[in-house]
Design a protein around this motif. Structure first.
Motif, PDB file in Angstrom:
ATOM      1  N   ALA A 219     -45.215 105.707  20.129  1.00 21.10           N
ATOM      2  CA  ALA A 219     -46.400 106.378  20.205  1.00 21.10           C
ATOM      3  C   ALA A 219     -47.519 105.483  19.366  1.00 21.10           C
ATOM      4  CB  ALA A 219     -46.026 107.581  19.277  1.00 21.10           C
ATOM      5  N   TYR A 220     -48.350 105.191  20.084  1.00 16.34           N
ATOM      6  CA  TYR A 220     -49.712 104.520  19.429  1.00 16.34           C
ATOM      7  C   TYR A 220     -50.173 104.920  18.097  1.00 16.34           C
ATOM      8  CZ  TYR A 220     -52.449 107.180  22.858  1.00 16.34           C
ATOM      9  OH  TYR A 220     -52.879 108.131  23.591  1.00 16.34           O
ATOM     10  N   ALA A 221     -50.081 106.151  18.032  1.00 12.93           N
ATOM     11  CA  ALA A 221     -50.547 107.102  16.945  1.00 12.93           C
ATOM     12  C   ALA A 221     -50.172 106.615  15.637  1.00 12.93           C
ATOM     13  CB  ALA A 221     -50.606 108.407  17.187  1.00 12.93           C
ATOM     14  N   ASP A 222     -48.794 106.042  15.786  1.00 11.78           N
ATOM     15  CA  ASP A 222     -47.924 105.608  14.798  1.00 11.78           C
ATOM     16  C   ASP A 222     -48.629 104.384  14.037  1.00 11.78           C
ATOM     17  OD1 ASP A 222     -46.045 107.847  15.015  1.00 11.78           O
ATOM     18  OD2 ASP A 222     -44.801 106.633  15.953  1.00 11.78           O
ATOM     19  N   TYR A 223     -49.263 103.768  14.731  1.00 14.71           N
ATOM     20  CA  TYR A 223     -50.041 102.509  14.417  1.00 14.71           C
ATOM     21  C   TYR A 223     -51.610 102.880  14.010  1.00 14.71           C
ATOM     22  CZ  TYR A 223     -45.910 100.133  15.684  1.00 14.71           C
ATOM     23  OH  TYR A 223     -44.646  99.692  15.924  1.00 14.71           O
ATOM     24  N   GLY A 224     -52.009 104.148  13.887  1.00 15.41           N
ATOM     25  CA  GLY A 224     -53.472 104.356  13.576  1.00 15.41           C
ATOM     26  C   GLY A 224     -54.274 104.187  14.661  1.00 15.41           C
ATOM     27  N   ILE A 225     -53.907 104.111  16.031  1.00 13.94           N
ATOM     28  CA  ILE A 225     -54.403 103.697  17.154  1.00 13.94           C
ATOM     29  C   ILE A 225     -54.934 105.235  17.769  1.00 13.94           C
ATOM     30  CG2 ILE A 225     -54.513 102.880  19.465  1.00 13.94           C
ATOM     31  CD1 ILE A 225     -52.569 100.694  18.553  1.00 13.94           C
ATOM     32  N   LYS A 226     -56.303 105.227  18.074  1.00 10.94           N
ATOM     33  CA  LYS A 226     -57.030 106.475  18.427  1.00 10.94           C
ATOM     34  C   LYS A 226     -57.727 106.149  20.002  1.00 10.94           C
ATOM     35  CE  LYS A 226     -57.584 108.837  14.105  1.00 10.94           C
ATOM     36  NZ  LYS A 226     -58.413 109.424  13.407  1.00 10.94           N
ATOM     37  N   ILE A 227     -57.262 106.896  21.032  1.00  8.41           N
ATOM     38  CA  ILE A 227     -58.085 106.638  22.362  1.00  8.41           C
ATOM     39  C   ILE A 227     -59.567 107.507  22.346  1.00  8.41           C
ATOM     40  CG2 ILE A 227     -58.063 106.672  24.683  1.00  8.41           C
ATOM     41  CD1 ILE A 227     -55.929 104.977  23.653  1.00  8.41           C
ATOM     42  N   PRO A 228     -60.459 106.843  22.166  1.00  3.75           N
ATOM     43  CA  PRO A 228     -61.857 107.640  22.272  1.00  3.75           C
ATOM     44  C   PRO A 228     -62.110 108.499  23.263  1.00  3.75           C
ATOM     45  CG  PRO A 228     -62.159 105.358  21.832  1.00  3.75           C
ATOM     46  CD  PRO A 228     -60.823 105.476  22.242  1.00  3.75           C
TER      47      PRO A 228
END
Length: 253
Positions: A219-228
């Motif tokens: 889950a990329y959110a676990d790395y603080g990554i957000k899709i604009p």
């Protein structure tokens, strides 16, 4: 009359703020990302390791000073990932302009090393590095969004994976036979580190070459990554598949 002038002044200021905001937003997406600062074709030879035991009794690898390399370790075989024959990539799904789309980002800027013990009983995997600035999809606008906003590769150039386990090999290892295993370690993306497990397989092609594949879902959110949020894009997956296909060649220490 003065009231009308005040209203006009307000809307003029509001218009300027909106224009500046849109320009800044556009620049953040559309500016040219920074190029990779270094090549990854020639990493240094990995240091020797000391093996400790976890509470469950499983072996783990810890770095040891290079000067403490033992005579036995000095005879180990070192294999280095050949970037020209290897590839790291991510894959996720989205809906682009109403059409289901598979997004794949790739790079050959990947490096790492493997140490095979003289008795072929185990393999130690060194740190794997991927240059995030070199990741590219089939869409220029998406690429700039990835580098400038999503991964911020101008600041966080490298994605790294530091394995924590020694790979214990079967009693008999034959050329051309695939070995399947799990490898745990610390994956760092955009400055955030999480523990992950890769499903991996390696195949000894010859005494001088190893080929392999490793993958994990996260889950990329676990790395603080957000899709604009972009009007043309919808229903972006919350998980991404990370993969590496590699060819590693024997080198001399």
């Amino acid at each position: 009359m003065k009231k009308n002038k005040g209203i006009l002044r307000f809307f003029s200021i509001l218009g300027i703020v909106i224009i500046v905001g849109v320009a800044a937003f556009g620049y953040a997406f559309l500016r040219e990302p920074e190029a990779p600062s270094v090549g990854l074709e020639e990493p240094s030879v990995m240091p020797a390791t000391e093996v400790t035991q976890t509470s469950e009794g499983q072996p783990t690898a810890e770095s040891a000073p290079e000067e403490n390399i033992s005579k036995e370790n000095s005879q180990s075989s070192i294999f280095r990932i050949d970037s020209s024959q290897s590839e790291a990539r991510f894959t996720l799904n989205e809906v682009l302009e109403g059409q289901p789309t598979v997004v794949i980002g790739k790079t050959r800027q990947v490096t790492g090393e493997f140490r095979v013990e003289p008795d072929q009983s185990q393999v130690e995997v060194g740190e794997i590095l991927v240059n995030a600035r070199d990741l590219a999809t089939d869409n220029t606008f998406r690429n700039r969004a990835i580098h400038n906003r999503i991964l911020d590769s101008n600041t966080f150039e490298f994605i790294s994976f530091g394995p924590t386990d020694i790979i214990l090999l079967p009693d008999e290892v034959n050329i051309g036979e695939e070995i399947v295993f799990e490898i745990a370690g610390a994956l760092t993306i955009k400055g955030v580190t999480q523990q992950v497990i890769f499903m991996a397989k390696i195949t000894p092609i010859s005494e001088m070459q190893i080929e392999g594949h490793a993958e994990t879902m996260l889950a990329y959110a676990d790395y603080g990554i957000k899709i604009p949020s972009v009007e043309r894009v919808a229903e972006v997956d919350e998980e991404v598949l990370l993969e590496i296909d590699f060819v590693a060649l024997a080198i001399s220490e």
